[in-house]
Structure formats: C-alpha cells, structure tokens
Write a protein that holds these residues in place. Structure first.
Motif, PDB file in Angstrom:
ATOM      1  N   LEU A 155     -33.464  18.196  13.100  1.00 53.07           N
ATOM      2  CA  LEU A 155     -32.897  18.122  11.699  1.00 53.07           C
ATOM      3  C   LEU A 155     -31.351  16.877  12.851  1.00 53.07           C
ATOM      4  O   LEU A 155     -31.372  17.016  13.873  1.00 53.07           O
ATOM      5  CB  LEU A 155     -31.813  19.124  11.963  1.00 53.07           C
ATOM      6  CG  LEU A 155     -32.887  20.621  11.272  1.00 53.07           C
ATOM      7  CD1 LEU A 155     -32.166  21.075  11.116  1.00 53.07           C
ATOM      8  CD2 LEU A 155     -33.019  19.560   9.382  1.00 53.07           C
ATOM      9  N   PRO A 156     -31.234  16.343  11.989  1.00 56.03           N
ATOM     10  CA  PRO A 156     -29.779  15.215  12.294  1.00 56.03           C
ATOM     11  C   PRO A 156     -28.538  16.063  13.510  1.00 56.03           C
ATOM     12  O   PRO A 156     -28.508  17.360  12.356  1.00 56.03           O
ATOM     13  CB  PRO A 156     -29.320  14.511  11.390  1.00 56.03           C
ATOM     14  CG  PRO A 156     -29.350  15.552  10.322  1.00 56.03           C
ATOM     15  CD  PRO A 156     -30.678  16.127  10.429  1.00 56.03           C
ATOM     16  N   ARG A 157     -27.496  15.889  13.812  1.00 62.02           N
ATOM     17  CA  ARG A 157     -27.118  16.422  14.865  1.00 62.02           C
ATOM     18  C   ARG A 157     -25.594  16.415  13.746  1.00 62.02           C
ATOM     19  O   ARG A 157     -25.402  15.791  13.190  1.00 62.02           O
ATOM     20  CB  ARG A 157     -26.337  16.262  15.920  1.00 62.02           C
ATOM     21  CG  ARG A 157     -27.590  16.182  17.501  1.00 62.02           C
ATOM     22  CD  ARG A 157     -28.347  17.456  17.225  1.00 62.02           C
ATOM     23  NE  ARG A 157     -29.736  17.603  18.206  1.00 62.02           N
ATOM     24  CZ  ARG A 157     -28.599  18.310  19.475  1.00 62.02           C
ATOM     25  NH1 ARG A 157     -28.321  18.082  20.058  1.00 62.02           N
ATOM     26  NH2 ARG A 157     -30.253  18.499  20.376  1.00 62.02           N
ATOM     27  N   GLY A 158     -25.045  17.993  14.028  1.00 67.15           N
ATOM     28  CA  GLY A 158     -23.324  17.631  13.650  1.00 67.15           C
ATOM     29  C   GLY A 158     -22.724  17.398  13.577  1.00 67.15           C
ATOM     30  O   GLY A 158     -22.665  16.658  14.692  1.00 67.15           O
ATOM     31  N   PRO A 159     -21.308  16.948  13.372  1.00 72.78           N
ATOM     32  CA  PRO A 159     -20.438  16.415  13.263  1.00 72.78           C
ATOM     33  C   PRO A 159     -19.571  16.550  14.985  1.00 72.78           C
ATOM     34  O   PRO A 159     -19.989  18.222  14.793  1.00 72.78           O
ATOM     35  CB  PRO A 159     -19.363  16.540  12.611  1.00 72.78           C
ATOM     36  CG  PRO A 159     -20.443  17.129  11.443  1.00 72.78           C
ATOM     37  CD  PRO A 159     -21.407  17.567  11.563  1.00 72.78           C
ATOM     38  N   GLY A 160     -19.193  16.437  16.121  1.00 71.72           N
ATOM     39  CA  GLY A 160     -19.096  16.208  17.117  1.00 71.72           C
ATOM     40  C   GLY A 160     -20.040  17.095  18.002  1.00 71.72           C
ATOM     41  O   GLY A 160     -19.650  16.788  18.742  1.00 71.72           O
ATOM     42  N   GLY A 161     -21.144  16.822  18.297  1.00 69.09           N
ATOM     43  CA  GLY A 161     -22.082  16.435  18.885  1.00 69.09           C
ATOM     44  C   GLY A 161     -22.741  15.255  19.498  1.00 69.09           C
ATOM     45  O   GLY A 161     -22.487  14.239  18.481  1.00 69.09           O
ATOM     46  N   THR A 162     -22.938  15.509  20.737  1.00 71.86           N
ATOM     47  CA  THR A 162     -23.907  14.153  21.036  1.00 71.86           C
ATOM     48  C   THR A 162     -25.141  13.802  19.735  1.00 71.86           C
ATOM     49  O   THR A 162     -26.201  14.272  19.451  1.00 71.86           O
ATOM     50  CB  THR A 162     -25.389  14.355  21.960  1.00 71.86           C
ATOM     51  OG1 THR A 162     -24.156  14.600  23.517  1.00 71.86           O
ATOM     52  CG2 THR A 162     -26.170  13.192  22.367  1.00 71.86           C
ATOM     53  N   SER A 163     -25.821  12.642  19.698  1.00 70.94           N
ATOM     54  CA  SER A 163     -26.232  12.428  17.976  1.00 70.94           C
ATOM     55  C   SER A 163     -27.652  12.359  18.474  1.00 70.94           C
ATOM     56  O   SER A 163     -28.266  12.943  17.103  1.00 70.94           O
ATOM     57  CB  SER A 163     -25.669  11.296  16.964  1.00 70.94           C
ATOM     58  OG  SER A 163     -25.631  10.005  18.589  1.00 70.94           O
ATOM     59  N   TYR A 164     -27.899  11.901  18.994  1.00 71.80           N
ATOM     60  CA  TYR A 164     -29.877  11.146  19.405  1.00 71.80           C
ATOM     61  C   TYR A 164     -30.437  10.694  17.991  1.00 71.80           C
ATOM     62  O   TYR A 164     -31.537  11.155  17.758  1.00 71.80           O
ATOM     63  CB  TYR A 164     -30.236  12.784  20.058  1.00 71.80           C
ATOM     64  CG  TYR A 164     -29.512  13.241  21.341  1.00 71.80           C
ATOM     65  CD1 TYR A 164     -29.922  12.661  22.120  1.00 71.80           C
ATOM     66  CD2 TYR A 164     -29.028  14.568  20.972  1.00 71.80           C
ATOM     67  CE1 TYR A 164     -29.634  13.843  23.896  1.00 71.80           C
ATOM     68  CE2 TYR A 164     -28.672  14.851  22.245  1.00 71.80           C
ATOM     69  CZ  TYR A 164     -28.859  14.724  23.656  1.00 71.80           C
ATOM     70  OH  TYR A 164     -28.717  14.975  24.334  1.00 71.80           O
ATOM     71  N   ASP A 165     -29.683   9.974  17.624  1.00 73.04           N
ATOM     72  CA  ASP A 165     -30.298   9.210  15.880  1.00 73.04           C
ATOM     73  C   ASP A 165     -31.257   8.674  16.316  1.00 73.04           C
ATOM     74  O   ASP A 165     -32.792   9.354  15.643  1.00 73.04           O
ATOM     75  CB  ASP A 165     -29.004   8.461  15.731  1.00 73.04           C
ATOM     76  CG  ASP A 165     -27.857   9.834  14.776  1.00 73.04           C
ATOM     77  OD1 ASP A 165     -27.711  11.004  14.617  1.00 73.04           O
ATOM     78  OD2 ASP A 165     -27.191   8.880  14.260  1.00 73.04           O
ATOM     79  N   SER A 166     -31.019   7.660  17.045  1.00 75.26           N
ATOM     80  CA  SER A 166     -32.730   6.438  17.860  1.00 75.26           C
ATOM     81  C   SER A 166     -33.740   7.653  17.975  1.00 75.26           C
ATOM     82  O   SER A 166     -34.533   7.497  17.282  1.00 75.26           O
ATOM     83  CB  SER A 166     -31.981   5.931  18.527  1.00 75.26           C
ATOM     84  OG  SER A 166     -33.088   4.842  18.826  1.00 75.26           O
TER      85      SER A 166
END
Length: 231
Positions: A155-166
């Motif tokens: 899952l994508p990380r929520g607001p305020g956290g380290t994203s790790y999107d890539s």
C-alpha cells in the motif's frame, strides 16, 4: 572444584556457539528465514491454534496490516472470521521463518492472502522484496495446494510518513509481472487507496489504514475471490 566448574562453563559456551543462534533479520536476505528476539518466536508459533478454531475461513498471513483487519468487516464481507496470522512489524524473512509452524493445508482456506513487504522498504531493494514475497508464495503453495493464493500489493504510505513511492511501485510491478507464472492473484490495492477521493481519511497513521481503508480492501478481496469461485 573451581577448575572443573570453569571447564564445564567453557564447554557449554562452545556447544552453544557450535549450534549457533537464530540469524537476526538484519543479517539475512529478504528470501531467508529470520526470527525476531524476545517473546516473538513463541507468539508466532502459538498462532497455529487459530487454524483449527477458524478452519475453512479466509487465511491472512503477513504484517500488522494483515493483523489489524477489523473483525466486523471479516464477518460482513466474508461471512466468517479470518484465520488471521498477521503479526506487527513482520518482514518477509519473519513470515518465511513462521511458515513451517503452521499446517496451512489443514486450514482448508478458500484463499490465503499474503500482506507483506512494507517493513522491508527501509533495508531491502525492490527485487529483494519481490523475491522474498515469491519465496512465501512458493512455500504457501506447497503447503496448501488447494487454496487460492492472493498477494496484496504494498500500500502507499499515508500522509506524514516516508513515502517510498518509487520502491513500492517497483515491488508492485514485479508482483504483478510474476503472478501468472507463479500461480497467484494480485489484490490491486495500491491504486485503489492512492486514488481514493479522500485518501487521507483512509489512514490511521502514515503506515496503517483505518476501518475505511479496510472497507476498500474488503470490497476488492470479495470481488477477487468471487471471480475465482463463480456461483
């Protein structure tokens, strides 16, 4: 007498070292088993009692995102409680360590849902995480050949956290690419959460979704299981 006691203590130490200790999770790859310290191994093993108690239900295994799936939503969407083998903080290595202690075939689960990988993001690369998930899929398939295996996207990380999107995107791409050859279905939860009209309302904290987020997952999982078992 003191010399004999000292020699005995040295012998015990040498025996302990010969047998070795459980590898720490930061010492092994994402595809190898590793236990966490303290009471975790006992708690992990004791979860096997849930298999007989909720035999025939959907089985979850993974981290806290699996563990926190609300009981009322299990009943509402699936008609029975899950066999929930989720444990907070688990990585792929922890799940691999736990699997031999569970009789997954006895669970008679129509689907075994694997939710794991988010706790690997800070230390492992995307391929390593996907390989760890693939190892879990293989072991689950060997243990419970009649159950449908479902792998949930990270899952994508929520607001305020380290994203790790890539990294999350890379892992999910590999999960989807390997699904057909490895014989599992993918719970396509990432985009459903990310693109929700009020994404922030789905999160309890930067890592964990709340009950509204689990409604999204429940609807996706119900549709996926139904598509594999048509009336």
């Amino acid at each position: 007498m003191r010399i004999r006691d000292a020699l005995y203590a040295i012998a015990l130490l040498l025996c302990d070292n010969a047998y070795g200790e459980e590898p720490r999770q930061d010492e092994v790859s994402a595809s190898s088993p590793a236990a966490k310290p303290g009471r975790w191994p006992l708690a992990a093993k004791n979860k096997d009692i849930l298999i007989k108690r909720y035999q025939g239900g959907v089985l979850l295994i993974g981290d806290s995102i699996a563990a926190k799936w609300p009981r009322d939503l299990q009943q509402r969407y699936f008609g029975a409680p899950f066999i929930n083998l989720g444990m907070g903080g688990d990585t792929t290595s922890n799940v691999i360590w736990r699997l031999p202690y569970y009789d997954l075939n006895e669970a008679a689960a129509p689907a075994i849902v694997i939710i794991i990988g988010t706790n690997n993001l800070h230390r492992d690369g995307a391929k390593e995480i996907a390989d760890g998930i693939e190892t879990i899929v293989r072991k689950v398939g060997q243990a419970a050949p009649k159950s449908q295996i479902v792998v949930c996207e990270i899952l994508p990380r929520g607001p305020g956290g380290t994203s790790y999107d890539s990294a999350i995107g890379e892992v999910n791409t590999l999960i989807n690419a390997r699904a057909a050859s490895d014989g599992y279905k993918v719970l396509k939860a990432h985009d459903a959460i990310r693109d929700h009209e009020d994404r922030q309302s789905l999160y309890a904290d930067p890592v964990h979704i709340n009950s509204h987020g689990y409604v999204v997952l429940s609807e996706l999982l119900t549709a996926l299981i139904s598509s594999n078992h048509p009336a």
